[in-house]
Scaffold this motif. Structure first.
Motif, PDB file in Angstrom:
ATOM      1  N   ASP A 150      73.486  31.226 -40.951  1.00  0.00           N
ATOM      2  CA  ASP A 150      74.086  32.158 -39.995  1.00  0.00           C
ATOM      3  C   ASP A 150      73.099  33.276 -39.648  1.00  0.00           C
ATOM      4  O   ASP A 150      72.952  33.657 -38.482  1.00  0.00           O
ATOM      5  N   ALA A 151      72.415  33.800 -40.676  1.00  0.00           N
ATOM      6  CA  ALA A 151      71.466  34.882 -40.444  1.00  0.00           C
ATOM      7  C   ALA A 151      70.266  34.400 -39.626  1.00  0.00           C
ATOM      8  O   ALA A 151      69.745  35.135 -38.775  1.00  0.00           O
ATOM      9  N   PHE A 152      69.825  33.179 -39.864  1.00  0.00           N
ATOM     10  CA  PHE A 152      68.722  32.605 -39.084  1.00  0.00           C
ATOM     11  C   PHE A 152      69.094  32.525 -37.604  1.00  0.00           C
ATOM     12  O   PHE A 152      68.316  32.933 -36.730  1.00  0.00           O
ATOM     13  N   ALA A 153      70.278  32.015 -37.313  1.00  0.00           N
ATOM     14  CA  ALA A 153      70.693  31.867 -35.918  1.00  0.00           C
ATOM     15  C   ALA A 153      70.800  33.231 -35.237  1.00  0.00           C
ATOM     16  O   ALA A 153      70.343  33.408 -34.096  1.00  0.00           O
ATOM     17  N   ARG A 154      71.378  34.202 -35.932  1.00  0.00           N
ATOM     18  CA  ARG A 154      71.508  35.541 -35.348  1.00  0.00           C
ATOM     19  C   ARG A 154      70.142  36.179 -35.115  1.00  0.00           C
ATOM     20  O   ARG A 154      69.906  36.829 -34.082  1.00  0.00           O
ATOM     21  N   ASP A 155      69.229  35.994 -36.072  1.00  0.00           N
ATOM     22  CA  ASP A 155      67.928  36.645 -35.928  1.00  0.00           C
ATOM     23  C   ASP A 155      67.075  35.955 -34.876  1.00  0.00           C
ATOM     24  O   ASP A 155      66.268  36.607 -34.202  1.00  0.00           O
ATOM     25  N   ALA A 156      67.241  34.636 -34.728  1.00  0.00           N
ATOM     26  CA  ALA A 156      66.543  33.939 -33.644  1.00  0.00           C
ATOM     27  C   ALA A 156      66.995  34.484 -32.289  1.00  0.00           C
ATOM     28  O   ALA A 156      66.176  34.708 -31.386  1.00  0.00           O
ATOM     29  N   LEU A 157      68.297  34.728 -32.142  1.00  0.00           N
ATOM     30  CA  LEU A 157      68.822  35.297 -30.898  1.00  0.00           C
ATOM     31  C   LEU A 157      68.224  36.679 -30.652  1.00  0.00           C
ATOM     32  O   LEU A 157      67.830  37.011 -29.530  1.00  0.00           O
ATOM     33  N   ARG A 158      68.141  37.475 -31.712  1.00  0.00           N
ATOM     34  CA  ARG A 158      67.564  38.813 -31.597  1.00  0.00           C
ATOM     35  C   ARG A 158      66.116  38.767 -31.129  1.00  0.00           C
ATOM     36  O   ARG A 158      65.703  39.544 -30.256  1.00  0.00           O
ATOM     37  N   ALA A 159      65.340  37.872 -31.717  1.00  0.00           N
ATOM     38  CA  ALA A 159      63.895  37.861 -31.481  1.00  0.00           C
ATOM     39  C   ALA A 159      63.510  37.226 -30.148  1.00  0.00           C
ATOM     40  O   ALA A 159      62.445  37.527 -29.604  1.00  0.00           O
ATOM     41  N   LEU A 160      64.343  36.339 -29.612  1.00  0.00           N
ATOM     42  CA  LEU A 160      64.021  35.673 -28.356  1.00  0.00           C
ATOM     43  C   LEU A 160      64.283  36.593 -27.165  1.00  0.00           C
ATOM     44  O   LEU A 160      65.251  37.351 -27.142  1.00  0.00           O
ATOM     45  N   ARG A 161      63.437  36.487 -26.174  1.00  0.00           N
ATOM     46  CA  ARG A 161      63.683  37.187 -24.910  1.00  0.00           C
ATOM     47  C   ARG A 161      64.852  36.527 -24.187  1.00  0.00           C
ATOM     48  O   ARG A 161      65.262  35.410 -24.531  1.00  0.00           O
ATOM     49  N   GLN A 162      65.382  37.196 -23.185  1.00  0.00           N
ATOM     50  CA  GLN A 162      66.412  36.574 -22.356  1.00  0.00           C
ATOM     51  C   GLN A 162      65.841  35.316 -21.702  1.00  0.00           C
ATOM     52  O   GLN A 162      64.751  35.340 -21.136  1.00  0.00           O
ATOM     53  N   GLY A 163      66.546  34.228 -21.823  1.00  0.00           N
ATOM     54  CA  GLY A 163      66.053  32.950 -21.319  1.00  0.00           C
ATOM     55  C   GLY A 163      65.158  32.212 -22.289  1.00  0.00           C
ATOM     56  O   GLY A 163      64.744  31.079 -22.021  1.00  0.00           O
ATOM     57  N   GLY A 164      64.837  32.828 -23.437  1.00  0.00           N
ATOM     58  CA  GLY A 164      64.030  32.158 -24.454  1.00  0.00           C
ATOM     59  C   GLY A 164      64.800  31.014 -25.087  1.00  0.00           C
ATOM     60  O   GLY A 164      66.037  30.988 -25.079  1.00  0.00           O
ATOM     61  N   LYS A 165      64.073  30.071 -25.671  1.00  0.00           N
ATOM     62  CA  LYS A 165      64.678  28.815 -26.100  1.00  0.00           C
ATOM     63  C   LYS A 165      64.441  28.562 -27.589  1.00  0.00           C
ATOM     64  O   LYS A 165      63.372  28.860 -28.123  1.00  0.00           O
ATOM     65  N   ILE A 166      65.444  27.997 -28.230  1.00  0.00           N
ATOM     66  CA  ILE A 166      65.310  27.526 -29.608  1.00  0.00           C
ATOM     67  C   ILE A 166      65.418  26.011 -29.613  1.00  0.00           C
ATOM     68  O   ILE A 166      66.263  25.436 -28.916  1.00  0.00           O
ATOM     69  N   THR A 167      64.539  25.355 -30.371  1.00  0.00           N
ATOM     70  CA  THR A 167      64.540  23.896 -30.509  1.00  0.00           C
ATOM     71  C   THR A 167      64.517  23.561 -31.993  1.00  0.00           C
ATOM     72  O   THR A 167      63.577  23.942 -32.696  1.00  0.00           O
ATOM     73  N   ILE A 168      65.550  22.873 -32.461  1.00  0.00           N
ATOM     74  CA  ILE A 168      65.681  22.527 -33.877  1.00  0.00           C
ATOM     75  C   ILE A 168      65.704  21.009 -34.026  1.00  0.00           C
ATOM     76  O   ILE A 168      66.431  20.321 -33.313  1.00  0.00           O
ATOM     77  N   VAL A 169      64.900  20.514 -34.971  1.00  0.00           N
ATOM     78  CA  VAL A 169      64.913  19.099 -35.350  1.00  0.00           C
ATOM     79  C   VAL A 169      65.333  19.026 -36.803  1.00  0.00           C
ATOM     80  O   VAL A 169      64.717  19.664 -37.656  1.00  0.00           O
ATOM     81  N   ASP A 170      66.390  18.266 -37.089  1.00  0.00           N
ATOM     82  CA  ASP A 170      66.823  18.166 -38.484  1.00  0.00           C
ATOM     83  C   ASP A 170      67.720  16.955 -38.663  1.00  0.00           C
ATOM     84  O   ASP A 170      68.155  16.318 -37.690  1.00  0.00           O
ATOM     85  N   PHE A 171      67.995  16.645 -39.932  1.00  0.00           N
ATOM     86  CA  PHE A 171      68.928  15.580 -40.235  1.00  0.00           C
ATOM     87  C   PHE A 171      70.318  15.971 -39.747  1.00  0.00           C
ATOM     88  O   PHE A 171      70.705  17.140 -39.806  1.00  0.00           O
ATOM     89  N   GLY A 172      71.092  14.994 -39.267  1.00  0.00           N
ATOM     90  CA  GLY A 172      72.467  15.255 -38.867  1.00  0.00           C
ATOM     91  C   GLY A 172      72.689  14.984 -37.404  1.00  0.00           C
ATOM     92  O   GLY A 172      71.981  14.193 -36.772  1.00  0.00           O
ATOM     93  N   GLY A 173      73.709  15.643 -36.852  1.00  0.00           N
ATOM     94  CA  GLY A 173      74.036  15.500 -35.441  1.00  0.00           C
ATOM     95  C   GLY A 173      75.214  14.577 -35.199  1.00  0.00           C
ATOM     96  O   GLY A 173      75.680  13.871 -36.093  1.00  0.00           O
ATOM     97  N   PRO A 174      75.705  14.577 -33.977  1.00  0.00           N
ATOM     98  CA  PRO A 174      76.851  13.731 -33.625  1.00  0.00           C
ATOM     99  C   PRO A 174      76.442  12.278 -33.455  1.00  0.00           C
ATOM    100  O   PRO A 174      75.278  11.968 -33.253  1.00  0.00           O
ATOM    101  N   ALA A 175      77.411  11.395 -33.545  1.00  0.00           N
ATOM    102  CA  ALA A 175      77.169   9.976 -33.263  1.00  0.00           C
ATOM    103  C   ALA A 175      77.369   9.782 -31.772  1.00  0.00           C
ATOM    104  O   ALA A 175      78.396   9.305 -31.311  1.00  0.00           O
TER     105      ALA A 175
END
Length: 244
Positions: free
Chosen positions: A142-167
């Motif tokens: 939760d803290a990672f997601a909030r801090d990523a939002l803080r640090a990114l400029r408006q229109g900035g993008k986050i890209t995450i690759v990890d195990f999981g996801g929908p089928a």
């Protein structure tokens, strides 16, 4: 000579804060790069960088950078990017620094945790992360997601690759069962079992990562690609900081 430096942003209270090493065990670090090559992880990194669409001069933080492989993939695709790698593992960062010097690329490395991303408010264009989020507990996620939002400029993008996801039926990033990503099935049993049994991985299943980013305030959080393997599913999730 390209500028490479390591800084330590941990507080005194964080010096003994536990973390899970990239290979699962500290003693495996010398073998980590060889294991990831056999596993075909480079193909995941290349696909993530392609999806991120990083442009010259943009500021990028690689969260959970380990020995720097995703950071180097960013720099190979876009040499003009300004890349910072963040990881709690000092030994992995020193290995990344040696690799950067051999490659002659500029790279800033920061020893610290995912819940405190190096960067002033609204200063980053991209936050990227590969196979690291499943190492982080609920509070840290939760803290990672909030801090990523803080640090990114408006229109900035986050890209995450990890195990999981929908089928779901989104694009298969592996393209075929005979491609380089298929080599992931050759991962040592230790790494396969870590992916399968780590209870935090379960938090990535379904729309777990998408919901994490949406809850933090990101726009348009969605799965944009995936890769399927014998030991589990890998999801590529992206989201954007809203423009007010």
């Amino acid at each position: 000579m390209a500028h490479v430096r390591i800084t330590d942003q941990r507080t005194p209270q964080e010096r003994d804060r536990p973390f899970l090493p990239g290979a699962g065990k500290t003693w495996l670090l010398p073998f980590y790069d060889a294991l990831t090559r056999v596993a075909g992880v480079r193909a995941l990194h290349e696909r993530a960088v392609e999806l991120a669409g990083i442009e010259p001069g943009q500021a990028v933080v690689d969260v959970g950078c380990g020995t720097g492989n995703l950071s180097f993939t960013v720099l190979a695709a876009q040499p003009g990017a300004r890349v910072t790698g963040l990881d709690p593992d000092g030994d992995a960062l020193r290995r990344a620094a040696r690799k950067a010097r051999r490659r002659g690329v500029a790279l800033t490395l920061v020893q610290g945790y995912a819940d405190r991303i190096p960067g002033e408010d609204a200063s980053l264009d991209h936050v990227v992360s590969s196979l690291a989020l499943h190492h982080v507990d609920d509070d840290g996620r939760d803290a990672f997601a909030r801090d990523a939002l803080r640090a990114l400029r408006q229109g900035g993008k986050i890209t995450i690759v990890d195990f999981g996801g929908p089928a779901s039926n989104v694009e298969d990033a592996g393209h075929s069962s005979h491609g380089p990503i298929h080599a992931l099935r050759h991962l040592p049993r230790l790494m396969r079992s870590r992916a399968a049994q780590n209870p935090v991985v379960a938090r990535n299943h379904g729309n777990g990562i998408i919901e994490l980013l949406a809850k933090a305030g990101f726009d348009d959080a969605r799965e944009v690609a995936h890769a399927d393997h014998r030991f589990g599913r890998v999801t590529f999730v992206q989201a954007t900081r809203p423009v007010s």
